[in-house]
Design a protein around this motif. Structure first.
Motif, PDB file in Angstrom:
ATOM      1  N   VAL A   1      28.791  52.197 -17.191  1.00 36.77           N
ATOM      2  CA  VAL A   1      28.900  51.305 -18.346  1.00 36.77           C
ATOM      3  C   VAL A   1      29.602  50.028 -17.941  1.00 36.77           C
ATOM      4  CG1 VAL A   1      29.797  51.031 -20.689  1.00 36.77           C
ATOM      5  CG2 VAL A   1      29.007  53.274 -19.927  1.00 36.77           C
ATOM      6  N   HIS A   2      29.065  48.900 -18.387  1.00 33.83           N
ATOM      7  CA  HIS A   2      29.732  47.610 -18.201  1.00 33.83           C
ATOM      8  C   HIS A   2      29.924  46.981 -19.576  1.00 33.83           C
ATOM      9  CE1 HIS A   2      30.908  43.740 -16.534  1.00 33.83           C
ATOM     10  NE2 HIS A   2      30.056  43.177 -17.385  1.00 33.83           N
ATOM     11  N   VAL A   3      31.167  46.737 -19.965  1.00 32.95           N
ATOM     12  CA  VAL A   3      31.484  46.185 -21.279  1.00 32.95           C
ATOM     13  C   VAL A   3      31.887  44.726 -21.136  1.00 32.95           C
ATOM     14  CG1 VAL A   3      32.926  46.398 -23.334  1.00 32.95           C
ATOM     15  CG2 VAL A   3      32.262  48.442 -22.058  1.00 32.95           C
ATOM     16  N   ASP A   4      31.319  43.880 -21.998  1.00 34.13           N
ATOM     17  CA  ASP A   4      31.623  42.456 -21.964  1.00 34.13           C
ATOM     18  C   ASP A   4      31.779  41.948 -23.394  1.00 34.13           C
ATOM     19  OD1 ASP A   4      32.065  39.943 -21.097  1.00 34.13           O
ATOM     20  OD2 ASP A   4      30.122  39.631 -20.154  1.00 34.13           O
ATOM     21  N   GLU A   5      33.000  41.991 -23.911  1.00 37.77           N
ATOM     22  CA  GLU A   5      33.309  41.582 -25.277  1.00 37.77           C
ATOM     23  C   GLU A   5      32.520  42.413 -26.293  1.00 37.77           C
ATOM     24  OE1 GLU A   5      35.902  39.949 -25.262  1.00 37.77           O
ATOM     25  OE2 GLU A   5      35.740  39.496 -23.171  1.00 37.77           O
ATOM     26  N   SER A   6      31.604  41.797 -27.045  1.00 40.82           N
ATOM     27  CA  SER A   6      30.908  42.504 -28.120  1.00 40.82           C
ATOM     28  C   SER A   6      29.580  43.109 -27.684  1.00 40.82           C
ATOM     29  CB  SER A   6      30.662  41.556 -29.298  1.00 40.82           C
ATOM     30  OG  SER A   6      29.875  40.461 -28.894  1.00 40.82           O
ATOM     31  N   ILE A   7      29.246  42.995 -26.403  1.00 45.81           N
ATOM     32  CA  ILE A   7      28.037  43.622 -25.892  1.00 45.81           C
ATOM     33  C   ILE A   7      28.376  44.464 -24.672  1.00 45.81           C
ATOM     34  CG2 ILE A   7      26.503  41.813 -26.742  1.00 45.81           C
ATOM     35  CD1 ILE A   7      26.375  40.728 -23.884  1.00 45.81           C
ATOM     36  N   ALA A   8      27.517  45.425 -24.375  1.00 50.75           N
ATOM     37  CA  ALA A   8      27.729  46.294 -23.218  1.00 50.75           C
ATOM     38  C   ALA A   8      26.381  46.766 -22.708  1.00 50.75           C
ATOM     39  CB  ALA A   8      28.604  47.488 -23.592  1.00 50.75           C
ATOM     40  N   PHE A   9      26.365  47.197 -21.447  1.00 53.37           N
ATOM     41  CA  PHE A   9      25.145  47.707 -20.835  1.00 53.37           C
ATOM     42  C   PHE A   9      25.445  49.028 -20.143  1.00 53.37           C
ATOM     43  CE2 PHE A   9      24.663  43.142 -21.103  1.00 53.37           C
ATOM     44  CZ  PHE A   9      23.396  43.003 -21.656  1.00 53.37           C
ATOM     45  N   GLY A  10      24.525  49.964 -20.287  1.00 47.15           N
ATOM     46  CA  GLY A  10      24.668  51.258 -19.642  1.00 47.15           C
ATOM     47  C   GLY A  10      23.471  51.554 -18.757  1.00 47.15           C
ATOM     48  N   HIS A  11      23.728  52.214 -17.648  1.00 48.20           N
ATOM     49  CA  HIS A  11      22.664  52.623 -16.726  1.00 48.20           C
ATOM     50  C   HIS A  11      22.856  54.107 -16.456  1.00 48.20           C
ATOM     51  CE1 HIS A  11      21.710  48.376 -15.976  1.00 48.20           C
ATOM     52  NE2 HIS A  11      23.031  48.191 -15.952  1.00 48.20           N
ATOM     53  N   ALA A  12      21.839  54.894 -16.782  1.00 46.86           N
ATOM     54  CA  ALA A  12      21.998  56.343 -16.705  1.00 46.86           C
ATOM     55  C   ALA A  12      20.788  57.006 -16.064  1.00 46.86           C
ATOM     56  CB  ALA A  12      22.222  56.926 -18.101  1.00 46.86           C
ATOM     57  N   LEU A  13      21.059  58.157 -15.470  1.00 46.72           N
ATOM     58  CA  LEU A  13      20.011  59.042 -14.975  1.00 46.72           C
ATOM     59  C   LEU A  13      20.098  60.295 -15.834  1.00 46.72           C
ATOM     60  CD1 LEU A  13      17.849  59.243 -12.736  1.00 46.72           C
ATOM     61  CD2 LEU A  13      19.536  60.470 -11.355  1.00 46.72           C
ATOM     62  N   VAL A  14      19.026  60.581 -16.556  1.00 42.23           N
ATOM     63  CA  VAL A  14      19.059  61.629 -17.572  1.00 42.23           C
ATOM     64  C   VAL A  14      17.917  62.625 -17.334  1.00 42.23           C
ATOM     65  CG1 VAL A  14      18.901  62.117 -20.051  1.00 42.23           C
ATOM     66  CG2 VAL A  14      20.060  60.043 -19.252  1.00 42.23           C
ATOM     67  N   ARG A  15      18.235  63.903 -17.470  1.00 40.83           N
ATOM     68  CA  ARG A  15      17.202  64.936 -17.397  1.00 40.83           C
ATOM     69  C   ARG A  15      16.946  65.485 -18.799  1.00 40.83           C
ATOM     70  NH1 ARG A  15      15.491  67.453 -13.115  1.00 40.83           N
ATOM     71  NH2 ARG A  15      17.410  67.044 -11.925  1.00 40.83           N
ATOM     72  N   THR A  16      15.695  65.388 -19.241  1.00 38.98           N
ATOM     73  CA  THR A  16      15.290  65.959 -20.522  1.00 38.98           C
ATOM     74  C   THR A  16      14.140  66.921 -20.256  1.00 38.98           C
ATOM     75  OG1 THR A  16      13.741  64.146 -20.935  1.00 38.98           O
ATOM     76  CG2 THR A  16      15.951  63.909 -21.829  1.00 38.98           C
ATOM     77  N   GLY A  17      14.389  68.207 -20.495  1.00 37.77           N
ATOM     78  CA  GLY A  17      13.368  69.202 -20.178  1.00 37.77           C
ATOM     79  C   GLY A  17      13.068  69.184 -18.699  1.00 37.77           C
ATOM     80  N   ASP A  18      11.801  68.954 -18.350  1.00 41.68           N
ATOM     81  CA  ASP A  18      11.417  68.906 -16.934  1.00 41.68           C
ATOM     82  C   ASP A  18      11.223  67.478 -16.445  1.00 41.68           C
ATOM     83  OD1 ASP A  18       9.206  68.299 -18.388  1.00 41.68           O
ATOM     84  OD2 ASP A  18       7.850  69.715 -17.404  1.00 41.68           O
ATOM     85  N   GLN A  19      11.703  66.492 -17.234  1.00 44.14           N
ATOM     86  CA  GLN A  19      11.573  65.086 -16.855  1.00 44.14           C
ATOM     87  C   GLN A  19      12.905  64.522 -16.378  1.00 44.14           C
ATOM     88  OE1 GLN A  19       9.891  63.297 -20.504  1.00 44.14           O
ATOM     89  NE2 GLN A  19       8.170  62.676 -19.235  1.00 44.14           N
ATOM     90  N   LEU A  20      12.824  63.658 -15.362  1.00 43.31           N
ATOM     91  CA  LEU A  20      13.985  62.918 -14.897  1.00 43.31           C
ATOM     92  C   LEU A  20      13.768  61.466 -15.291  1.00 43.31           C
ATOM     93  CD1 LEU A  20      16.654  63.108 -13.359  1.00 43.31           C
ATOM     94  CD2 LEU A  20      15.396  62.577 -11.256  1.00 43.31           C
ATOM     95  N   LEU A  21      14.699  60.916 -16.066  1.00 40.83           N
ATOM     96  CA  LEU A  21      14.509  59.598 -16.649  1.00 40.83           C
ATOM     97  C   LEU A  21      15.580  58.616 -16.207  1.00 40.83           C
ATOM     98  CD1 LEU A  21      13.832  60.764 -20.327  1.00 40.83           C
ATOM     99  CD2 LEU A  21      12.129  60.316 -18.543  1.00 40.83           C
ATOM    100  N   ARG A  22      15.158  57.374 -16.022  1.00 37.84           N
ATOM    101  CA  ARG A  22      16.087  56.270 -15.778  1.00 37.84           C
ATOM    102  C   ARG A  22      16.223  55.520 -17.096  1.00 37.84           C
ATOM    103  NH1 ARG A  22      19.385  55.821 -11.695  1.00 37.84           N
ATOM    104  NH2 ARG A  22      17.675  56.207 -10.210  1.00 37.84           N
TER     105      ARG A  22
END
Length: 220
Positions: free
Chosen positions: A175-196
């Motif tokens: 997570v990168h927070v910059d005042e009132s906005i922020a950005f997240g970058h995640a690697l997520v597994r849902t079921g049998d899928q790997l998602l960016r």
């Protein structure tokens, strides 16, 4: 630590010989000290708003008649108040006006709130609680999943209702927070899928909400 630098002009002083501001902006920007900033319109363009007895009272012009006025602002990231004061002293307006240096209020944990929002999203997905899921998004949020865009909470609610409960395991989350906005970058597994997942957040008053989410499947 973040500091608000209020740039105060003075109508009684001659600004014709003042040095340009751009070198100061570039130097502090290159060093990562200056995060944001902008010049403000003149006090004559201000509107002062008061509420008295339930009635909104609007007055054209500044709050008080004064020769000094806030001409702009800068947000600085400094290790100490002394460092912020030194940066303010180098601002060209300091030679003809005044610079007010004020630290930000320090009881907020924006990154912690965003991580808790992501945990809420995981739990809602696991139980298939659609309303709990869409409550994590702003009303005008845009979600792009494998090339398909869903714009607005109503569209997202329909898609999530069709999906039903799904396991969601967050393998990586930055997570990168910059005042009132922020950005997240995640690697997520849902079921049998790997998602960016790339996520944009906005501080919507009392809480952070997702305003943009871009999801792509990671293929081997």
């Amino acid at each position: 630590m973040k500091y608000m630098l209020l740039v105060c002009g003075d109508d009684t002083n001659d600004a014709s010989g003042m040095a340009p501001v751009e070198p100061w902006v570039e130097e502090l920007g290159d060093r990562g000290v200056r995060q944001h900033g902008h010049r403000l319109a003149l006090p004559a363009d201000a509107v002062t708003v008061r509420v008295r007895g339930g009635e909104v009272l609007r007055t054209d012009g500044p709050f008080a008649e004064t020769k000094e006025y806030v001409a702009g602002f800068d947000i600085l990231e400094c290790d100490s108040l002394e460092e912020a004061v030194q940066a303010a002293a180098k601002h060209p307006v300091a030679a003809i006006g005044a610079m007010e240096v004020r630290p930000f209020w320090e009881d907020e944990d924006a990154e912690g709130e965003i991580r808790r929002l992501d945990t809420e999203l995981t739990e809602a997905a696991r139980t298939g609680d659609v309303e709990r899921m869409v409550a994590c998004y702003a009303q005008d949020a845009a979600v792009v999943e494998n090339g398909r865009e869903h714009r607005g909470v109503a569209a997202l609610r329909k898609v999530r209702a069709e999906t039903g409960p799904v396991s969601r395991e967050v393998l990586e989350f930055r997570v990168h927070v910059d005042e009132s906005i922020a950005f997240g970058h995640a690697l997520v597994r849902t079921g049998d899928q790997l998602l960016r997942v790339t996520t944009g957040y906005r501080n919507a008053g009392p809480r952070w909400l997702i305003v943009h989410e871009h999801v792509t499947e990671v293929t081997s």
